[in-house]
Design an enzyme around this catalytic site. Structure first.
Site, PDB file in Angstrom:
ATOM      1  N   ALA A  37       0.868  -1.188   0.000  1.00 22.82           N
ATOM      2  CA  ALA A  37       0.000   0.000   0.000  1.00 22.82           C
ATOM      3  C   ALA A  37       0.905   1.237   0.000  1.00 22.82           C
ATOM      4  O   ALA A  37       0.797   2.116   0.858  1.00 22.82           O
ATOM      5  CB  ALA A  37      -0.954  -0.004   1.188  1.00 22.82           C
ATOM      6  N   LEU A  38       1.781   1.258  -0.967  1.00 23.92           N
ATOM      7  CA  LEU A  38       2.875   2.240  -0.958  1.00 23.92           C
ATOM      8  C   LEU A  38       2.366   3.655  -1.209  1.00 23.92           C
ATOM      9  O   LEU A  38       1.449   3.876  -2.002  1.00 23.92           O
ATOM     10  CB  LEU A  38       3.908   1.855  -2.028  1.00 23.92           C
ATOM     11  CG  LEU A  38       4.494   0.443  -1.877  1.00 23.92           C
ATOM     12  CD1 LEU A  38       5.525   0.186  -2.983  1.00 23.92           C
ATOM     13  CD2 LEU A  38       5.140   0.240  -0.498  1.00 23.92           C
ATOM     14  N   HIS A  42       7.044   5.911   1.219  1.00 26.66           N
ATOM     15  CA  HIS A  42       7.824   4.721   0.840  1.00 26.66           C
ATOM     16  C   HIS A  42       8.736   5.038  -0.346  1.00 26.66           C
ATOM     17  O   HIS A  42       9.879   4.592  -0.401  1.00 26.66           O
ATOM     18  CB  HIS A  42       6.894   3.572   0.406  1.00 26.66           C
ATOM     19  CG  HIS A  42       6.071   2.992   1.506  1.00 26.66           C
ATOM     20  ND1 HIS A  42       4.702   3.093   1.555  1.00 26.66           N
ATOM     21  CD2 HIS A  42       6.425   2.291   2.612  1.00 26.66           C
ATOM     22  CE1 HIS A  42       4.243   2.470   2.634  1.00 26.66           C
ATOM     23  NE2 HIS A  42       5.269   1.975   3.295  1.00 26.66           N
ATOM     24  N   SER A 190       0.989   7.717   5.625  1.00 26.46           N
ATOM     25  CA  SER A 190       0.819   6.367   6.154  1.00 26.46           C
ATOM     26  C   SER A 190      -0.151   5.594   5.251  1.00 26.46           C
ATOM     27  O   SER A 190      -1.092   6.178   4.703  1.00 26.46           O
ATOM     28  CB  SER A 190       0.217   6.444   7.569  1.00 26.46           C
ATOM     29  OG  SER A 190      -0.288   5.188   7.949  1.00 26.46           O
ATOM     30  N   SER A 191       0.091   4.294   5.151  1.00 27.43           N
ATOM     31  CA  SER A 191      -0.830   3.462   4.347  1.00 27.43           C
ATOM     32  C   SER A 191      -2.226   3.486   4.943  1.00 27.43           C
ATOM     33  O   SER A 191      -3.217   3.276   4.254  1.00 27.43           O
ATOM     34  CB  SER A 191      -0.336   2.012   4.317  1.00 27.43           C
ATOM     35  OG  SER A 191       0.984   1.977   3.846  1.00 27.43           O
TER      36      SER A 191
END
Ligand code: PAF
Length: 297
Positions: A37-38, A42, A190-191
């Site tokens: 879930a980039l 990331h 954040s994912s």
């Protein structure tokens, strides 16, 4: 810029073969462990590690062992196709996306555990959380044996724990901590941000504003009363619509010990809940010049 296709592998054997052949060419290896879930946080890790190593491996593995029984393991976003495109355009060389059985075969029965740094904060209400992380990170590091691995400072306690783990276990990998990346509105990337409704997001962005105020008070006041500052900030978070504040603490930036005055670099660290989404954030607190004590250890 066009990038060559990213290679996708799913087994430890293929991973070791790829690493061995790169090593023969004299390449250095960088690992970016993720749960997928980039997001742009990331991708900034990919960019940063490329400055340290000539080849990059991203791993995607949603690690069941770090989720509690009532947490979002089943719902955790799995977006492999999109992730592959993102990694490819960030210039990552290889995606390692092992299955659950590859990482945890049915007879798997070992746990890697780090004491002290895993007390409190994110572990306070999540008993097996850090054991799950340290076990999977040890496995990923031993599987890839990278020269460097990178982790974001958003998970500040996780980063400290992993640095310690690598030192304790003599794993020959340099751990790089990358600075926390924020979305345009200031929310820590954040994912899990994708769980937030529009209204919840309006609340969520207050988190970094309130942390900023804490930092300002700690840095500007002569002898700030840390307990009072935190009590007031927690109250403010709840009155701004947060459903829970799991923790809001000021800790030594390096040892993560609780402190009562700011005479070393410190960190305000929090986990707060909006709706069902747990949000992490943290910020550096720099002591007044005159107050800085030289660390004796
Ligand atoms: O930070 C994460 O995404 C995870 O905790 C990690 C380090 C990939 C281990 O599962």
């Amino acid at each position: 810029m066009t990038h060559k296709s990213i290679k996708i592998i799913r087994t430890i054997k293929e991973l070791r073969e790829a690493v061995t052949s790169w090593r023969k060419e004299g390449q250095t290896i960088g690992l970016i462990p993720t749960m997928g879930a980039l997001h742009h946080g990331h991708l900034s890790l990919v960019k940063e590690i490329k400055q340290h190593t000539s080849r990059t491996i991203a791993s995607i593995f949603v690690n069941k062992k770090q989720f509690g029984p009532n947490e979002d393991f089943d719902l955790y976003p799995r977006t492999e196709e999109e992730d592959i495109k993102k990694l490819q355009s960030a210039g990552c060389d290889l995606l390692y996306a092992p299955s659950m059985d590859e990482i945890y075969p049915t007879d798997f029965s070992s746990t890697v555990s780090v004491a002290k740094l895993t007390e409190g904060l994110c572990a306070a209400d999540r008993e097996h959380f850090f054991d799950g992380i340290t076990t999977v990170v040890t496995k990923l590091l031993l599987q890839a044996l990278p020269d460097a691995a990178i982790f974001g400072e958003k998970d500040y306690q996780q980063l400290a724990v992993i640095k310690h783990l690598v030192k304790d276990l003599d794993i020959p990998t340099k751990i790089i901590g990358a600075k926390l990346i924020r979305d345009k509105d200031g929310l820590a990337s954040s994912s899990r941000n994708r769980y937030l409704s529009t209204g919840e997001r309006v609340t969520a962005i207050k988190l970094h504003k309130i942390l900023n105020k804490i930092v300002q008070k700690c840095e500007e006041e002569d002898s700030p009363d840390l307990d009072q500052i935190l009590i007031n900030a927690k109250q403010e978070l709840l009155s701004e619509g947060f459903d829970d504040v799991k923790y809001l603490e000021i800790r030594d930036a390096e040892t993560l010990e609780t402190i009562t005055k700011i005479d070393h670099p410190a960190r305000v660290i929090t986990a707060a809940v909006v709706g069902k989404t747990r949000l992490l954030d943290n910020m550096a607190i720099i002591p007044h010049k005159g107050l800085v004590n030289k660390r004796s250890t």
